[in-house]
Design an enzyme around this catalytic site. Structure first.
Site, PDB file in Angstrom:
ATOM      1  N   ARG A  57       0.374   6.905   7.191  1.00 36.48           N
ATOM      2  CA  ARG A  57       0.487   6.918   5.720  1.00 36.48           C
ATOM      3  C   ARG A  57      -0.077   8.205   5.131  1.00 36.48           C
ATOM      4  O   ARG A  57       0.277   8.593   4.028  1.00 36.48           O
ATOM      5  CB  ARG A  57      -0.303   5.749   5.108  1.00 36.48           C
ATOM      6  CG  ARG A  57       0.205   4.365   5.457  1.00 36.48           C
ATOM      7  CD  ARG A  57      -0.520   3.332   4.587  1.00 36.48           C
ATOM      8  NE  ARG A  57      -0.361   1.963   5.035  1.00 36.48           N
ATOM      9  CZ  ARG A  57       0.659   1.165   4.720  1.00 36.48           C
ATOM     10  NH1 ARG A  57       1.639   1.626   3.968  1.00 36.48           N
ATOM     11  NH2 ARG A  57       0.710  -0.076   5.140  1.00 36.48           N
ATOM     12  N   LYS A  75       0.806  -1.194   0.000  1.00 35.76           N
ATOM     13  CA  LYS A  75       0.000   0.000   0.000  1.00 35.76           C
ATOM     14  C   LYS A  75       0.849   1.257   0.000  1.00 35.76           C
ATOM     15  O   LYS A  75       0.372   2.351  -0.276  1.00 35.76           O
ATOM     16  CB  LYS A  75      -0.892  -0.016   1.258  1.00 35.76           C
ATOM     17  CG  LYS A  75      -1.900  -1.186   1.264  1.00 35.76           C
ATOM     18  CD  LYS A  75      -2.674  -1.270   2.579  1.00 35.76           C
ATOM     19  CE  LYS A  75      -1.884  -2.112   3.558  1.00 35.76           C
ATOM     20  NZ  LYS A  75      -2.648  -2.563   4.743  1.00 35.76           N
ATOM     21  N   ASP A 115      14.933  -0.486   0.774  1.00 33.62           N
ATOM     22  CA  ASP A 115      15.611  -0.541   2.075  1.00 33.62           C
ATOM     23  C   ASP A 115      16.594  -1.709   2.056  1.00 33.62           C
ATOM     24  O   ASP A 115      17.663  -1.603   1.464  1.00 33.62           O
ATOM     25  CB  ASP A 115      14.527  -0.655   3.152  1.00 33.62           C
ATOM     26  CG  ASP A 115      15.067  -0.592   4.570  1.00 33.62           C
ATOM     27  OD1 ASP A 115      16.056   0.100   4.808  1.00 33.62           O
ATOM     28  OD2 ASP A 115      14.467  -1.229   5.451  1.00 33.62           O
ATOM     29  N   GLU A 129       7.594   2.081  -6.248  1.00 40.34           N
ATOM     30  CA  GLU A 129       7.602   1.623  -4.856  1.00 40.34           C
ATOM     31  C   GLU A 129       7.976   2.789  -3.945  1.00 40.34           C
ATOM     32  O   GLU A 129       8.658   3.739  -4.373  1.00 40.34           O
ATOM     33  CB  GLU A 129       8.580   0.439  -4.740  1.00 40.34           C
ATOM     34  CG  GLU A 129       8.936  -0.032  -3.356  1.00 40.34           C
ATOM     35  CD  GLU A 129       7.793  -0.624  -2.537  1.00 40.34           C
ATOM     36  OE1 GLU A 129       6.725   0.008  -2.505  1.00 40.34           O
ATOM     37  OE2 GLU A 129       8.001  -1.671  -1.907  1.00 40.34           O
ATOM     38  N   ASP A 130       7.541   2.714  -2.696  1.00 38.42           N
ATOM     39  CA  ASP A 130       7.833   3.809  -1.766  1.00 38.42           C
ATOM     40  C   ASP A 130       9.309   3.893  -1.399  1.00 38.42           C
ATOM     41  O   ASP A 130       9.905   4.962  -1.425  1.00 38.42           O
ATOM     42  CB  ASP A 130       6.941   3.717  -0.507  1.00 38.42           C
ATOM     43  CG  ASP A 130       7.010   2.366   0.200  1.00 38.42           C
ATOM     44  OD1 ASP A 130       7.810   1.496  -0.206  1.00 38.42           O
ATOM     45  OD2 ASP A 130       6.245   2.172   1.167  1.00 38.42           O
ATOM     46  N   PHE A 151      14.153   5.415  10.316  1.00 39.75           N
ATOM     47  CA  PHE A 151      12.839   4.891   9.977  1.00 39.75           C
ATOM     48  C   PHE A 151      11.885   6.053   9.770  1.00 39.75           C
ATOM     49  O   PHE A 151      11.681   6.866  10.663  1.00 39.75           O
ATOM     50  CB  PHE A 151      12.314   3.965  11.073  1.00 39.75           C
ATOM     51  CG  PHE A 151      11.067   3.240  10.662  1.00 39.75           C
ATOM     52  CD1 PHE A 151      11.129   2.125   9.838  1.00 39.75           C
ATOM     53  CD2 PHE A 151       9.825   3.695  11.071  1.00 39.75           C
ATOM     54  CE1 PHE A 151       9.972   1.466   9.431  1.00 39.75           C
ATOM     55  CE2 PHE A 151       8.654   3.047  10.663  1.00 39.75           C
ATOM     56  CZ  PHE A 151       8.738   1.927   9.849  1.00 39.75           C
TER      57      PHE A 151
HETATM   58  P1  5GP Z   1      12.890  -3.822   1.899  1.00 41.59           P
HETATM   59  O1  5GP Z   1      12.274  -5.119   1.478  1.00 41.59           O
HETATM   60  O2  5GP Z   1      13.684  -3.141   0.828  1.00 41.59           O
HETATM   61  O3  5GP Z   1      13.655  -3.949   3.188  1.00 41.59           O
HETATM   62  O4  5GP Z   1      11.742  -2.856   2.342  1.00 41.59           O
HETATM   63  C1  5GP Z   1      10.739  -2.451   1.533  1.00 41.59           C
HETATM   64  C2  5GP Z   1       9.508  -2.221   2.355  1.00 41.59           C
HETATM   65  O5  5GP Z   1       9.819  -2.066   3.743  1.00 41.59           O
HETATM   66  C3  5GP Z   1       8.866  -0.940   1.939  1.00 41.59           C
HETATM   67  O6  5GP Z   1       7.900  -1.169   0.958  1.00 41.59           O
HETATM   68  C4  5GP Z   1       8.263  -0.441   3.225  1.00 41.59           C
HETATM   69  O7  5GP Z   1       6.975  -0.981   3.386  1.00 41.59           O
HETATM   70  C5  5GP Z   1       9.151  -0.991   4.308  1.00 41.59           C
HETATM   71  N1  5GP Z   1      10.136   0.008   4.812  1.00 41.59           N
HETATM   72  C6  5GP Z   1      11.469   0.021   4.643  1.00 41.59           C
HETATM   73  N2  5GP Z   1      12.048   1.076   5.224  1.00 41.59           N
HETATM   74  C7  5GP Z   1      11.049   1.774   5.788  1.00 41.59           C
HETATM   75  C8  5GP Z   1      10.982   2.999   6.539  1.00 41.59           C
HETATM   76  O8  5GP Z   1      11.956   3.713   6.817  1.00 41.59           O
HETATM   77  N3  5GP Z   1       9.749   3.384   6.935  1.00 41.59           N
HETATM   78  C9  5GP Z   1       8.611   2.657   6.661  1.00 41.59           C
HETATM   79  N4  5GP Z   1       7.475   3.135   7.123  1.00 41.59           N
HETATM   80  N5  5GP Z   1       8.636   1.524   5.958  1.00 41.59           N
HETATM   81  C10 5GP Z   1       9.837   1.092   5.524  1.00 41.59           C
HETATM   82 MG    MG Z   2       5.200  -1.084   5.185  1.00 45.35          MG
END
Ligand code: 5GP
Ligand code: MG
Length: 179
Positions: free
Chosen positions: A164, A42, A102, A98-99, A151
């Site tokens: 959000r 989302k 990470d 994608e948002d 974060f």
């Molecule tokens: P990854 O799989 O690359 O670790 O993370 C991707 C997902 O982790 C993102 O779509 C998001 O939902 C969540 N995420 C990663 N870092 C953050 C952050 O700093 N804040 C928030 N709210 N979500 C994060």
């Molecule tokens: Mg999330």
């Protein structure tokens, strides 16, 4: 709600102006290619909305939903596909919106999954990149902002499904996590 924020990292104005730049970059790159823009639910909803609204070239919309966070602020490392694409991607130019990138687990998983559908091309466009946290060898093709290892919430990004709806990206107060 707002008093949960320690500091604003990216203001609404900064986000909107960078998103407009990314929209122009994508429009130039995908002119004549009728791309399918795939939003990752989302968290990418506001980013997807702002990138696509006023997009000056023909494009299609699709959505996937993936989950990597069990709860809280740490990635679980295992990604679950909760909703797949609805369209035939074969031979099409695909851009995943994608948002945040990470650890990389989510986009690495989604990229491999979508490539199985044999698109003509597949690129990744993220609003935020946190390179310090990467666990998987993956980079986005288009990045809005590179941010430090904090974060963040807002503009689609949640903590426990809240925050959000903020129009900015902010750092949550540490005491919120320890509640
Ligand atoms: P990854 O799989 O690359 O670790 O993370 C991707 C997902 O982790 C993102 O779509 C998001 O939902 C969540 N995420 C990663 N870092 C953050 C952050 O700093 N804040 C928030 N709210 N979500 C994060
Ligand atoms: Mg999330």
């Amino acid at each position: 709600m707002l008093n949960a924020i320690e500091r604003v990292l990216l203001t609404e104005e900064q986000i909107q102006s960078r998103v407009a730049e990314l929209r122009n970059t994508l429009a130039a790159e995908y002119e004549g290619k009728n791309p399918i823009l795939i939003g990752v639910l989302k968290g990418a909803i506001p980013f997807f909305r702002d990138i696509t609204l006023k997009m000056p070239i023909p494009c299609n919309y699709d959505f996937v939903c993936a989950s990597s966070y069990a709860a809280g602020t740490q990635s679980a490392g295992t990604v679950t596909l909760l909703k797949d694409t609805a369209m035939d991607l074969r031979g099409r130019h695909v851009v995943v919106l994608e948002d945040i990138l990470d650890t990389g687990y989510t986009l690495d998983f989604l990229k491999a999954h979508l490539l199985q559908k044999e698109p003509a091309s597949l690129k990744l466009c993220v609003l935020l990149d946190k390179p310090e946290r990467r666990r998987v060898d993956i980079e986005a093709d288009y990045v809005g902002f590179t941010i430090p290892n904090v974060f963040v919430v807002g503009y689609g990004l949640d903590y426990m499904e809240y925050y959000r709806n903020f129009p900015f990206v902010g750092v949550l107060k540490p005491e919120i996590y320890s509640k």
